[in-house]
Motif scaffolding. Structure first.
Motif, PDB file in Angstrom:
ATOM      1  N   UNK A  28     -28.125 -38.991 -19.172  1.00 38.76           N
ATOM      2  CA  UNK A  28     -27.557 -38.605 -20.471  1.00 38.76           C
ATOM      3  C   UNK A  28     -26.109 -38.167 -20.352  1.00 38.76           C
ATOM      4  N   UNK A  29     -25.434 -38.610 -19.293  1.00 38.79           N
ATOM      5  CA  UNK A  29     -24.018 -38.289 -19.151  1.00 38.79           C
ATOM      6  C   UNK A  29     -23.755 -36.858 -18.729  1.00 38.79           C
ATOM      7  N   UNK A  30     -24.679 -36.280 -17.961  1.00 36.27           N
ATOM      8  CA  UNK A  30     -24.467 -34.927 -17.460  1.00 36.27           C
ATOM      9  C   UNK A  30     -24.716 -33.842 -18.470  1.00 36.27           C
ATOM     10  N   UNK A  31     -25.485 -34.128 -19.531  1.00 33.96           N
ATOM     11  CA  UNK A  31     -25.777 -33.103 -20.530  1.00 33.96           C
ATOM     12  C   UNK A  31     -26.548 -31.950 -19.877  1.00 33.96           C
ATOM     13  N   UNK A  32     -26.282 -30.747 -20.332  1.00 32.81           N
ATOM     14  CA  UNK A  32     -26.949 -29.574 -19.771  1.00 32.81           C
ATOM     15  C   UNK A  32     -28.407 -29.512 -20.226  1.00 32.81           C
ATOM     16  N   UNK A  33     -28.623 -29.684 -21.514  1.00 28.83           N
ATOM     17  CA  UNK A  33     -29.978 -29.537 -22.045  1.00 28.83           C
ATOM     18  C   UNK A  33     -30.565 -30.917 -22.344  1.00 28.83           C
TER      19      UNK A  33
END
Length: 517
Positions: free
Chosen positions: A400-405
């Motif tokens: 998800x492109x390095x998303x945190x959540x």
């Protein structure tokens, strides 16, 4: 020549009388297909034009060439009953032309608005463009669309506003009628159920008639167009006419000159014991935006401590991030060593389709994190890495492109998924309802309760000014003053307890009897 005479000279009279078309020898010309004499309009040459009630008045004047130097059509308009009215309108049109307005354009308001928003979308945030298009489609085009843009005046805009106010009154009265019918239907139903056997058929028929009437009216209920919607229309129309003014298509920004209803600011209110009791009694929120007290927030956090997304809820509740900002965060946006989150983008949902966009105006910036939030985010990063390893082994990890959540498989969350999950957690907690966005208000309430300066709260929420923060939380701050006062006393009490313990320890070492507290 006087000014009045100048504009009268731009007028002329004509009529729709006809006469036979004659050939060079003076004989009537006959139509080959119909066999009837051909006719032509007399217009200005009608001998009866000297009669006061015969014919109509028109004006016509030459317009300055356009920016390209090409000659424009003459400005014309007619069907006036008097020469004075034709001359008055000629003067108005001529003055507009002198100010650069294209008075010969036939473009309507709707045509202009469609053309305007198509170009404007290139520079607007997606949510703003969506709101502008909605306003045009649902309100502006139906009410103003048929008016020629160069003929638009303040009166047209004011008539639209007045229509909404009058229509709102009709819709409000209709809603009241529907509520009365609903009550009557419930009463008739109770009467039928309680009636003795001999009267049941009659009572049932009365209930059925009441239900049919209620259902028919209920289907016609329409939503009231509130002041905030009208403010949105005002913003859209003002922006469009501002650009039309720059293009010399109108003489003034008529949206700015009309009188609009004042917006009703929606300020958060606390779930006080009285408000909670009212909610439990009626099942309805007493105000549109409600905020938990500090104790209620603590109770909620305790009830969701085992939820997988606890770190997300904690971040929103304590640091005031918006839903779209939190879902868009990547690990590159956060510095856990310094305890800083940089908010530079957000996810927005338009017709459930997700788009990445810039934050709301003036909302881009850094948010400082407390130590507990940093600790939770570090634990969450470990959890996410473990989940990624497990899902990668199955070849099912979604980047998800390095998303945190993210979800367990790495896929990002749709913003609405978080709202739905929050709603379920609130319902399970047994607490009065609070929207996910209102978690942002909780962050402000907690900050005020802890005695923080409004300037600090403004920076945390990334408001454009301190006044914005104060305006929003005027209703919350007085109710938080007591909590703040109690917190101050508690803070000093803790310090006093530490001092006493230190004294007692020192006295014990010296073999002295401790002083009683």
């Amino acid at each position: 020549m006087s000014v009045e005479q100048m504009f009268k000279d731009m007028t002329y009279k004509r009529c729709a009388c006809t006469t036979a078309v004659l050939d060079e020898e003076g004989n009537p010309v006959v139509d080959d297909e119909t066999g009837e004499p051909k006719l032509r309009y007399l217009e200005k040459t009608c001998p009866q034009l000297t009669r006061p009630n015969h014919g109509s008045w028109y004006y016509s004047f030459e317009v300055e060439p356009g920016a390209d130097g090409k000659r424009r059509p003459r400005a014309k308009k007619g069907r006036y009953r008097t020469q004075e009215k034709a001359a008055t309108d000629a003067k108005e049109a001529w003055n507009l032309a002198q100010r650069g307005v294209n008075v010969v354009s036939t473009e309507t308001v709707e045509t202009f608005l469609r053309r305007w928003i198509k170009a404007k979308k290139l520079e607007l945030a997606k949510t703003t463009a969506h709101e502008y298009e909605r306003d045009i489609d649902l309100y502006l085009a139906p009410h103003l669309g048929a008016v020629r843009l160069n003929k638009l005046r303040t009166d047209h805009v004011q008539e639209m506003i007045n229509w909404f106010e009058e229509e709102n009154e009709r819709r409000t009265k209709h809603r009241e009628k529907v509520e009365r019918l609903k009550s009557a239907c419930a009463t008739a139903n109770g009467a039928w159920r309680a009636a003795p056997k001999a009267e049941k058929a009659e009572k049932r028929a009365l209930w059925t008639a009441a239900r049919v009437e209620y259902e028919a009216e209920r289907k016609q209920v329409r939503r009231v167009t509130g002041p905030n919607t009208l403010q949105s229309l005002k913003a859209t129309l003002r922006s469009a006419l501002s650009d039309a003014l720059k293009q010399e298509l109108v003489a003034k920004n008529y949206a700015a000159l009309a009188t609009w209803p004042k917006p009703v600011p929606v300020k958060p209110k606390l779930w006080t014991p009285q408000n909670v009791a009212r909610w439990r009694r009626t099942g309805q929120k007493p105000y549109p935006v409600m905020v938990w007290t500090v104790d209620q927030t603590a109770e909620f956090l305790d009830s969701i401590r085992d939820d997988r997304l606890f770190s997300l809820w904690h971040l929103i509740i304590f640091r005031g991030l918006r839903r779209g900002e939190a879902t868009a965060l990547t690990w590159d946006d956060i510095d856990l060593k310094r305890g800083i989150v940089h908010v530079s983008h957000q996810l927005v949902s338009i017709n459930y389709e997700v788009h990445e966009d810039t934050p709301k105006a003036d909302s881009e910036g850094d948010v400082r994190l407390d130590q507990e939030t940093v600790r939770l985010l570090k634990l969450w990063r470990k959890t996410q890495r473990a989940e990624r390893k497990e899902w990668e082994q199955q070849g099912a990890w979604v980047d998800a492109g390095g998303r945190i959540f993210t979800q367990e498989n790495g896929e990002g969350y749709h913003p609405q998924q978080l709202s739905d999950r929050w709603e379920r957690l609130v319902d399970l907690s047994g607490l009065p309802p609070v929207r996910l966005h209102d978690g942002r208000h909780a962050a402000a309430s907690i900050a005020f309760a802890s005695g923080q300066d409004p300037k600090v709260v403004q920076a945390m929420l990334r408001h454009a000014s301190r006044r914005t923060t104060m305006d929003i939380y005027t209703n919350v701050m007085p109710e938080m003053e007591q909590a703040s006062a109690e917190a101050s006393v508690a803070l000093v009490a803790l310090a006093l307890e530490r001092v006493r313990r230190a004294k007692a320890k020192k006295a014990k070492k010296k073999g002295k009897k401790p002083v009683a507290a």
